[in-house]
Write a protein that holds these residues in place. Structure first.
Motif, PDB file in Angstrom:
ATOM      1  N   GLU A  31       1.034  -1.394   0.199  1.00 20.31           N
ATOM      2  CA  GLU A  31       0.534   0.516  -0.157  1.00 20.31           C
ATOM      3  C   GLU A  31       0.749   1.175   0.517  1.00 20.31           C
ATOM      4  O   GLU A  31       0.667   2.078  -1.147  1.00 20.31           O
ATOM      5  CB  GLU A  31      -0.793  -0.218   1.133  1.00 20.31           C
ATOM      6  CG  GLU A  31      -1.835   1.386   0.926  1.00 20.31           C
ATOM      7  CD  GLU A  31      -2.705   0.868   0.506  1.00 20.31           C
ATOM      8  OE1 GLU A  31      -3.271   2.836  -0.295  1.00 20.31           O
ATOM      9  OE2 GLU A  31      -2.700   0.178  -0.068  1.00 20.31           O
ATOM     10  N   GLU A  62      -7.381   6.390  -8.397  1.00 21.48           N
ATOM     11  CA  GLU A  62      -7.850   5.871  -7.300  1.00 21.48           C
ATOM     12  C   GLU A  62      -8.089   3.576  -8.124  1.00 21.48           C
ATOM     13  O   GLU A  62      -8.124   3.678  -7.070  1.00 21.48           O
ATOM     14  CB  GLU A  62      -8.878   6.787  -7.522  1.00 21.48           C
ATOM     15  CG  GLU A  62      -9.007   7.380  -6.855  1.00 21.48           C
ATOM     16  CD  GLU A  62      -8.494   7.755  -5.681  1.00 21.48           C
ATOM     17  OE1 GLU A  62      -8.953   6.975  -4.489  1.00 21.48           O
ATOM     18  OE2 GLU A  62      -7.636   8.559  -4.859  1.00 21.48           O
ATOM     19  N   HIS A  63      -8.012   4.050  -9.375  1.00 18.84           N
ATOM     20  CA  HIS A  63      -8.380   2.571  -9.393  1.00 18.84           C
ATOM     21  C   HIS A  63      -7.735   1.793  -9.514  1.00 18.84           C
ATOM     22  O   HIS A  63      -8.224   0.401  -8.656  1.00 18.84           O
ATOM     23  CB  HIS A  63      -9.305   2.450 -11.072  1.00 18.84           C
ATOM     24  CG  HIS A  63      -9.799   1.703 -11.775  1.00 18.84           C
ATOM     25  ND1 HIS A  63     -11.001   0.816 -11.366  1.00 18.84           N
ATOM     26  CD2 HIS A  63      -8.824   0.904 -12.360  1.00 18.84           C
ATOM     27  CE1 HIS A  63     -11.039  -0.694 -12.533  1.00 18.84           C
ATOM     28  NE2 HIS A  63     -10.132  -0.437 -12.368  1.00 18.84           N
ATOM     29  N   ASP A  65      -5.793   2.080  -7.018  1.00 22.10           N
ATOM     30  CA  ASP A  65      -4.929   2.139  -5.959  1.00 22.10           C
ATOM     31  C   ASP A  65      -5.777   1.022  -5.581  1.00 22.10           C
ATOM     32  O   ASP A  65      -5.721   0.116  -4.380  1.00 22.10           O
ATOM     33  CB  ASP A  65      -4.821   2.952  -4.911  1.00 22.10           C
ATOM     34  CG  ASP A  65      -4.412   3.691  -4.159  1.00 22.10           C
ATOM     35  OD1 ASP A  65      -3.467   2.737  -3.815  1.00 22.10           O
ATOM     36  OD2 ASP A  65      -5.563   3.912  -3.608  1.00 22.10           O
ATOM     37  N   LYS A  66      -6.984   0.760  -5.755  1.00 21.18           N
ATOM     38  CA  LYS A  66      -7.896   0.129  -5.089  1.00 21.18           C
ATOM     39  C   LYS A  66      -7.615  -1.498  -5.301  1.00 21.18           C
ATOM     40  O   LYS A  66      -7.538  -2.229  -4.587  1.00 21.18           O
ATOM     41  CB  LYS A  66      -9.184   0.335  -5.580  1.00 21.18           C
ATOM     42  CG  LYS A  66      -9.922   1.280  -5.017  1.00 21.18           C
ATOM     43  CD  LYS A  66     -11.265   1.754  -5.626  1.00 21.18           C
ATOM     44  CE  LYS A  66     -12.253   2.741  -5.052  1.00 21.18           C
ATOM     45  NZ  LYS A  66     -13.622   3.259  -6.033  1.00 21.18           N
ATOM     46  N   GLU A  71      -5.848  -0.595   1.324  1.00 25.64           N
ATOM     47  CA  GLU A  71      -6.392   0.302   1.950  1.00 25.64           C
ATOM     48  C   GLU A  71      -7.798   0.469   0.508  1.00 25.64           C
ATOM     49  O   GLU A  71      -7.190   0.381  -0.665  1.00 25.64           O
ATOM     50  CB  GLU A  71      -6.271   1.687   1.758  1.00 25.64           C
ATOM     51  CG  GLU A  71      -5.356   1.524   3.191  1.00 25.64           C
ATOM     52  CD  GLU A  71      -4.799   3.056   4.142  1.00 25.64           C
ATOM     53  OE1 GLU A  71      -4.722   3.906   3.447  1.00 25.64           O
ATOM     54  OE2 GLU A  71      -4.383   2.564   4.676  1.00 25.64           O
TER      55      GLU A  71
END
Length: 71
Positions: A31, A62-63, A65-66, A71
């Protein structure tokens, strides 16, 4: 050893270590590293691309990172 052999060895490795790889990708360490890399990449694209794409860059960041980290 040809390319096909290397690809097959890679597939075998992934199949044999799928659980370990999944755990590593969902770790706290992953992460932190992914956040730094994604922030740097997004900032770079925002500097060179028109301001009109900033929202799209943030969405992609964001996509991704998910999919990595916990997180």
């Amino acid at each position: 050893m040809g390319i096909d052999d290397l690809v097959n060895q890679g597939k075998e490795f992934l199949d044999q270590n799928k659980d370990k790889i999944d755990d590593a990708l969902k770790s706290e360490q992953a992460e932190g590293v992914s956040d730094k890399v994604l922030d740097a990449a997004a900032d770079f694209v925002k500097k060179i691309a028109p301001d009109s794409v900033d929202e799209h860059v943030d969405g992609v960041r964001e996509h991704v990172d998910k999919a990595v980290g916990n997180e």
